[in-house]
Design a protein around this motif. Structure first.
Motif, PDB file in Angstrom:
ATOM      1  N   UNK A 481      11.178   8.530 -13.791  1.00  0.00           N
ATOM      2  CA  UNK A 481      12.010   7.251 -14.377  1.00  0.00           C
ATOM      3  C   UNK A 481      10.925   6.342 -14.731  1.00  0.00           C
ATOM      4  N   UNK A 482      10.739   5.709 -15.374  1.00  0.00           N
ATOM      5  CA  UNK A 482      10.918   3.721 -16.026  1.00  0.00           C
ATOM      6  C   UNK A 482      10.641   2.624 -15.126  1.00  0.00           C
ATOM      7  N   UNK A 483       9.723   2.280 -14.711  1.00  0.00           N
ATOM      8  CA  UNK A 483      10.126   1.121 -14.425  1.00  0.00           C
ATOM      9  C   UNK A 483       9.078  -0.083 -15.100  1.00  0.00           C
ATOM     10  N   UNK A 484       9.378  -1.582 -15.309  1.00  0.00           N
ATOM     11  CA  UNK A 484       8.820  -2.217 -16.173  1.00  0.00           C
ATOM     12  C   UNK A 484       8.359  -2.917 -14.833  1.00  0.00           C
ATOM     13  N   UNK A 485       7.004  -3.418 -15.623  1.00  0.00           N
ATOM     14  CA  UNK A 485       5.935  -4.752 -15.236  1.00  0.00           C
ATOM     15  C   UNK A 485       5.926  -4.972 -15.644  1.00  0.00           C
ATOM     16  N   UNK A 486       5.183  -6.599 -16.575  1.00  0.00           N
ATOM     17  CA  UNK A 486       4.519  -7.269 -17.994  1.00  0.00           C
ATOM     18  C   UNK A 486       3.296  -6.863 -17.146  1.00  0.00           C
ATOM     19  N   UNK A 487       2.407  -6.316 -18.105  1.00  0.00           N
ATOM     20  CA  UNK A 487       1.268  -6.313 -17.658  1.00  0.00           C
ATOM     21  C   UNK A 487       0.448  -5.752 -16.498  1.00  0.00           C
ATOM     22  N   UNK A 488       0.720  -4.662 -16.052  1.00  0.00           N
ATOM     23  CA  UNK A 488       0.826  -4.713 -14.578  1.00  0.00           C
ATOM     24  C   UNK A 488      -1.099  -4.052 -14.502  1.00  0.00           C
ATOM     25  N   UNK A 489      -1.269  -4.227 -13.193  1.00  0.00           N
ATOM     26  CA  UNK A 489      -3.404  -4.181 -12.832  1.00  0.00           C
ATOM     27  C   UNK A 489      -2.929  -3.132 -11.491  1.00  0.00           C
ATOM     28  N   UNK A 490      -1.783  -2.955 -10.407  1.00  0.00           N
ATOM     29  CA  UNK A 490      -2.510  -2.525  -9.657  1.00  0.00           C
ATOM     30  C   UNK A 490      -0.810  -2.009  -8.807  1.00  0.00           C
ATOM     31  N   UNK A 491      -0.230  -1.036  -8.278  1.00  0.00           N
ATOM     32  CA  UNK A 491       0.396  -0.547  -7.814  1.00  0.00           C
ATOM     33  C   UNK A 491       0.327  -0.407  -5.939  1.00  0.00           C
ATOM     34  N   UNK A 492       0.625  -0.343  -4.391  1.00  0.00           N
ATOM     35  CA  UNK A 492      -0.055  -1.081  -3.819  1.00  0.00           C
ATOM     36  C   UNK A 492       1.165   0.098  -3.038  1.00  0.00           C
ATOM     37  N   UNK A 493       0.958   0.574  -1.723  1.00  0.00           N
ATOM     38  CA  UNK A 493       2.190   1.219  -1.102  1.00  0.00           C
ATOM     39  C   UNK A 493       1.978   0.380   0.009  1.00  0.00           C
ATOM     40  N   UNK A 494       3.460  -0.098   0.570  1.00  0.00           N
ATOM     41  CA  UNK A 494       3.539  -0.255   2.022  1.00  0.00           C
ATOM     42  C   UNK A 494       4.675   0.703   2.980  1.00  0.00           C
ATOM     43  N   UNK A 495       4.734   0.482   3.356  1.00  0.00           N
ATOM     44  CA  UNK A 495       5.595   1.159   5.132  1.00  0.00           C
ATOM     45  C   UNK A 495       5.352  -0.059   6.057  1.00  0.00           C
ATOM     46  N   UNK A 496       6.632  -0.162   6.337  1.00  0.00           N
ATOM     47  CA  UNK A 496       7.439  -0.917   7.554  1.00  0.00           C
ATOM     48  C   UNK A 496       8.414  -0.737   7.928  1.00  0.00           C
ATOM     49  N   UNK A 497       8.997  -0.672   9.224  1.00  0.00           N
ATOM     50  CA  UNK A 497      10.139  -1.050   9.566  1.00  0.00           C
ATOM     51  C   UNK A 497      10.705  -0.095   9.138  1.00  0.00           C
ATOM     52  N   UNK A 498      10.379   0.703   9.149  1.00  0.00           N
ATOM     53  CA  UNK A 498      11.377   2.266   8.457  1.00  0.00           C
ATOM     54  C   UNK A 498      11.809   1.486   6.794  1.00  0.00           C
ATOM     55  N   UNK A 499      10.857   1.460   6.368  1.00  0.00           N
ATOM     56  CA  UNK A 499      11.095   1.509   4.957  1.00  0.00           C
ATOM     57  C   UNK A 499      10.534   1.431   3.942  1.00  0.00           C
ATOM     58  N   UNK A 500      10.001   2.015   2.842  1.00  0.00           N
ATOM     59  CA  UNK A 500       8.903   1.873   1.972  1.00  0.00           C
ATOM     60  C   UNK A 500       9.629   0.902   0.765  1.00  0.00           C
ATOM     61  N   UNK A 501       7.658  -0.064   0.381  1.00  0.00           N
ATOM     62  CA  UNK A 501       8.183  -1.094  -0.783  1.00  0.00           C
ATOM     63  C   UNK A 501       6.283  -0.660  -1.336  1.00  0.00           C
ATOM     64  N   UNK A 502       6.045  -0.633  -3.003  1.00  0.00           N
ATOM     65  CA  UNK A 502       5.369  -0.846  -3.806  1.00  0.00           C
ATOM     66  C   UNK A 502       5.786  -2.002  -4.504  1.00  0.00           C
TER      67      UNK A 502
END
Length: 523
Positions: A481-502
């Motif tokens: 899929x596509x995702x829009x972020x204006x001028x992205x510089x990094x993508x960092x993963x976080x997993x906590x409380x049984x949920x996952x985020x970027x």
């Protein structure tokens, strides 16, 4: 005023004529509505159309049987029409009409229908809940169709298994791996119908160049470099609100990078700057903030571009990547009281990124550059220094490098700003290219792993960033899929409380947090 008998008689006659006219009109209208189409046979309780070019557009509600068989115009009718909803109890046979789609409301309200046949059409799928109102159904015939047994049809497979109605033996026609499997058996034999997605979770109202997520004393923090405010912003994860909230603000001068390091249960943040060298801040529990700990000497660093933190044996190091023509990428070592310059690497090559990882049991460091191919340094245990070991040919103008593993196989993700970003695989002797991604304005090709799912996120300064997902069967990444972020510089993963985020940083827009969720397409 009194009416004479003659006048009353005239009024009665007029009313009678009016009533007769109304009844006559309704009768003629009724006859128009229920007119039997040419080629069909109609009685007071049934309509039968076999091979007819015309079929009823409206159907009486009091008939007991409706049969439309081998009629060329039936396909378009049942795709658009909900006319069957007028039926109360008619047994319905819609067979051999080459119907490919049926309106999801076609059988709405048919609570008393006991027999329904959709046999010998071209149905590949049926809309979810099509039979939900057929509470009196005794027999359903779906033979002779071309059902595609995928996740979108899972509801039908489960309905057939749980329904009390007698159903004919119906088989999957596709995909090839499911051909010939009875629909009733698919729920046990079919692959999982659970996929994933990335949905917007939080917007952090600040620009940022980099994000480093770290844990300290059971709390989760992120250190973000924010050049436009000359600061390194520290945010804390709120486990109740499940969002990042402000915690501390380290001010500096042209801050371009923030990286954390935990040494002996003490939390430090390294802040690299374009001017006035780099600084190290230490968390002060009494003040509940980060305070200045050390000014690091940066005599040979002219333009810091990245910070890489790692440990070899019991020693901690951090590397400042220098992207200027006049500076040198420099390694710093912790001596128990602070960091000091330890080794100079790769001078005058405009390095853009560095990655430390284990290669066949050896500690290696790869440096990428805008002006030469990536080079690999290997740690020498005797000299306690990095020595030049190898290079990766034909990979010029690389802006970032990330190492990751899938099934214990080592890969490199190399981003090219304009051209083809590459995934390379370690063969045991060298890295070889296994997949390319056309890139336009890419600053990072970031590997992300959540549970058993592997992704690559290819950034773009000019368009949508692209997410690719690992295909285990074909052993490569496919567009997800596509995702829009204006001028992205990094993508960092976080997993906590049984949920996952970027967490996605943005050089010219707002920092975004996306949640990685599961989606069950069978429901």
């Amino acid at each position: 005023m009194h009416l004479t008998n003659d006048k009353l008689s005239n009024i009665r006659k007029c009313l009678l004529v009016t009533l007769l006219f109304i009844c006559s009109f309704q009768l003629s209208r009724s006859k128009r509505i229920f007119k039997c189409p040419s080629g069909c046979t109609c009685t007071t309780d049934s309509i039968i159309c076999v091979g007819s070019s015309l079929i009823p557009r409206t159907i009486p509600s009091d008939i007991n049987s409706l049969s439309i068989v081998n009629c060329m115009n039936a396909a378009s009718l049942f795709y658009k029409c909900t006319c069957l909803s007028a039926l109360k109890k008619a047994n319905t046979f819609i067979e051999g009409n080459k119907i490919e789609e049926i309106n999801k409301y076609a059988f709405r309200g048919l609570r008393d229908v006991t027999h329904l046949s959709l046999a010998n059409n071209n149905l590949k799928t049926l809309p979810r809940g099509l039979f939900s109102d057929l509470r009196s159904l005794i027999e359903l015939d779906l033979r002779g169709n071309m059902f595609h047994c995928d996740c979108e049809s899972m509801w039908l497979m489960l309905w057939l298994k749980r329904s009390n109605a007698t159903t004919s033996d119906v088989y999957c026609a596709s995909p090839s791996g499911m051909k010939g499997v009875p629909l009733k058996d698919v729920p046990e034999k079919h692959s999982k119908c659970v996929s994933t997605d990335f949905v917007q979770h939080q917007i952090v109202n600040t620009q940022s160049m980099s994000a480093d997520i770290f844990s300290h004393k059971d709390d989760i923090y992120v250190a973000m470099a924010v050049p436009n405010s000359d600061s390194c912003i520290i945010m804390e994860w709120d486990h109740i609100e499940t969002k990042f909230r402000p915690f501390d603000n380290i001010t500096g001068r042209s801050v371009v990078g923030c990286r954390s390091v935990l040494i002996n249960e003490q939390a430090f943040v390294i802040v690299s700057q374009l001017f006035d060298g780099s600084l190290v801040y230490k968390y002060d529990q009494a003040q509940n903030k980060f305070t200045k700990f050390q000014a690091v000497e940066m005599l040979n660093v002219s333009k810091p571009n990245d910070i890489e933190v790692f440990q070899i044996g019991g020693d901690w190091f951090f590397l400042i990547v220098d992207s200027s023509k006049a500076g040198m990428t420099t390694l710093f070592k912790w001596n128990g009281t602070g960091f000091y310059s330890y080794q100079f690497l790769h001078e005058w090559f405009r390095d853009t990124d560095a990655e430390f990882f284990d290669l066949d049991g050896k500690s290696v460091l790869i440096l990428v550059s805008r002006s030469q191919v990536p080079v690999i340094y290997q740690w020498n245990k005797s000299t306690q220094k990095f020595v030049l070991h190898d290079e990766i040919a034909n990979m010029d103008d690389i802006v970032s490098v990330k190492a990751f593993r899938i099934n214990d196989v080592l890969y490199l993700a190399l981003a090219c700003y304009i051209g083809d970003s590459k995934v390379m695989k370690w063969t045991g002797k060298h890295f070889e290219e296994v997949q390319g991604f056309p890139s336009r304005g890419a600053t990072v090709l970031q590997p992300i792993k959540f549970k058993d799912q592997h992704y690559l996120i290819l950034s773009s300064d000019y368009s949508f960033s692209q997410i690719f997902r690992w295909d285990e069967e074909n052993q490569n990444f496919i567009k997800f899929r596509d995702v829009y972020v204006q001028w992205p510089r990094s993508f960092t993963a976080l997993s906590t409380d049984q949920r996952d985020f970027v967490l996605a940083t943005s050089f010219k827009g707002k920092t975004m947090v996306f949640e990685h969720i599961s989606v069950d397409y069978s429901k």
